[in-house]
Design an enzyme around this catalytic site. Sequence first.
Site, PDB file in Angstrom:
ATOM      1  N   TYR A   1     -18.940  46.204 102.603  1.00 15.41           N
ATOM      2  CA  TYR A   1     -17.806  46.715 101.825  1.00 15.41           C
ATOM      3  C   TYR A   1     -16.919  47.686 102.587  1.00 15.41           C
ATOM      4  O   TYR A   1     -15.889  48.112 102.065  1.00 15.41           O
ATOM      5  CB  TYR A   1     -18.295  47.230 100.456  1.00 15.41           C
ATOM      6  CG  TYR A   1     -18.559  46.013  99.586  1.00 15.41           C
ATOM      7  CD1 TYR A   1     -17.586  45.514  98.739  1.00 15.41           C
ATOM      8  CD2 TYR A   1     -19.736  45.284  99.733  1.00 15.41           C
ATOM      9  CE1 TYR A   1     -17.775  44.345  98.026  1.00 15.41           C
ATOM     10  CE2 TYR A   1     -19.943  44.100  99.023  1.00 15.41           C
ATOM     11  CZ  TYR A   1     -18.957  43.641  98.176  1.00 15.41           C
ATOM     12  OH  TYR A   1     -19.147  42.470  97.495  1.00 15.41           O
TER      13      TYR A   1
ATOM     14  N   ALA B   1     -24.067  37.187 100.912  1.00 13.81           N
ATOM     15  CA  ALA B   1     -24.929  38.172 100.245  1.00 13.81           C
ATOM     16  C   ALA B   1     -24.102  39.416  99.916  1.00 13.81           C
ATOM     17  O   ALA B   1     -23.117  39.711 100.594  1.00 13.81           O
ATOM     18  CB  ALA B   1     -26.094  38.535 101.151  1.00 13.81           C
ATOM     19  N   LYS B   2     -24.523  40.133  98.872  1.00 10.98           N
ATOM     20  CA  LYS B   2     -23.763  41.321  98.458  1.00 10.98           C
ATOM     21  C   LYS B   2     -24.434  42.551  99.071  1.00 10.98           C
ATOM     22  O   LYS B   2     -25.320  43.163  98.462  1.00 10.98           O
ATOM     23  CB  LYS B   2     -23.732  41.384  96.921  1.00 10.98           C
ATOM     24  CG  LYS B   2     -22.418  41.913  96.380  1.00 10.98           C
ATOM     25  CD  LYS B   2     -22.276  41.684  94.903  1.00 10.98           C
ATOM     26  CE  LYS B   2     -21.345  42.694  94.265  1.00 10.98           C
ATOM     27  NZ  LYS B   2     -20.017  42.817  94.826  1.00 10.98           N
ATOM     28  N   VAL B   3     -24.011  42.864 100.267  1.00 14.26           N
ATOM     29  CA  VAL B   3     -24.652  43.897 101.076  1.00 14.26           C
ATOM     30  C   VAL B   3     -23.738  45.129 101.157  1.00 14.26           C
ATOM     31  O   VAL B   3     -22.524  44.996 101.350  1.00 14.26           O
ATOM     32  CB  VAL B   3     -24.922  43.350 102.501  1.00 14.26           C
ATOM     33  CG1 VAL B   3     -25.547  44.411 103.391  1.00 14.26           C
ATOM     34  CG2 VAL B   3     -25.803  42.112 102.436  1.00 14.26           C
TER      35      VAL B   3
END
Length: 295
Positions: free
Chosen positions: A158, A152-154
């Site tokens: 990052y 998932a791009k959470v």
Amino acid sequence: MYYKDKTVIYLNGEYIKASDANVNLYSQTLHYGNGVFEGIRSYNTDDGVRIFKAKEHFDRLHYSAEKMHINLSISSEELEKISYQLLKVNKLKNAYIRPLVYLGENMSLNECNDVNIVIMAWEWGNYLGSNQIKVMSSSFQRPNPKSCHVEAKVVGHYTNSILATTEAKNKGFDEALLSDNEGYVAEAPGANFFVEKDEVLYTPPLGNILAGITRQTVFEIAEELGIEVHEKKFKFKDLKNIDTAFFCGTAAEIIGIKSIDHYEFPLKWENSISSLIQRKYKMRVSKNEFQNVYL
Ligand code: PMP
């Protein structure tokens, strides 16, 4: 750099000036990193400005939100329409579109029902430039898939990417390449990784990486060109036997790798099938060789 006086953004149902927007400092996203986002590109194609694979990106935004228990009620179709509107009002052509789903005031670790969405866009060239880059094998690993939803791009994920890129830059490299928690080569801080050997492509399988939309496009292009691609686990030491390699991602597009830890790949980029994929990708995004479902 990202916005000017007149720049318009979309925030929770309204189009407002970026300079008039504000955020609650008690936001759970700001403190604990629980938010999800996307990175999308538009291109000035022969048929006008087109967003590349908008549906795939907004569907992944929904997937990421669901994984993080964030209730995102606006549909992918609606999000695509808003993005086109933003490009229009800001007169953007070759742009980067950033939807961010962030949470409101909540200093606990409980689920938060105050869900906000902002979409911003700005004109953006190649993220990693267009020359072959020098890569460093990172001392950081990608997050353990048992500690978070790596696919998932959470927002919070990052910090790992920032650490890896900063380390690489500080050591004189252009970008980092990280392993997964089992020591297999995984991906870059913001891009997927492919290697080429004897005109066949190999890339790490899903499970410990983000399922890149560009990665998927590489599979599609390779199939069209009759190039074999295999998903395969490999270690850093195996990279001494390959012909060449590249990163791919929405921001980076397809970017050739010159060397890893100063070891230069033997095959000239121009003679590689990877460079063929790179050229074909450029054509695909700029000639509108793709479907736009919700136009
Ligand atoms: N891996 C990571 C960690 C990323 O942040 C990105 C960029 N979204 C990618 C891979 C590439 O994904 P995509 O091709 O969908 O942009």
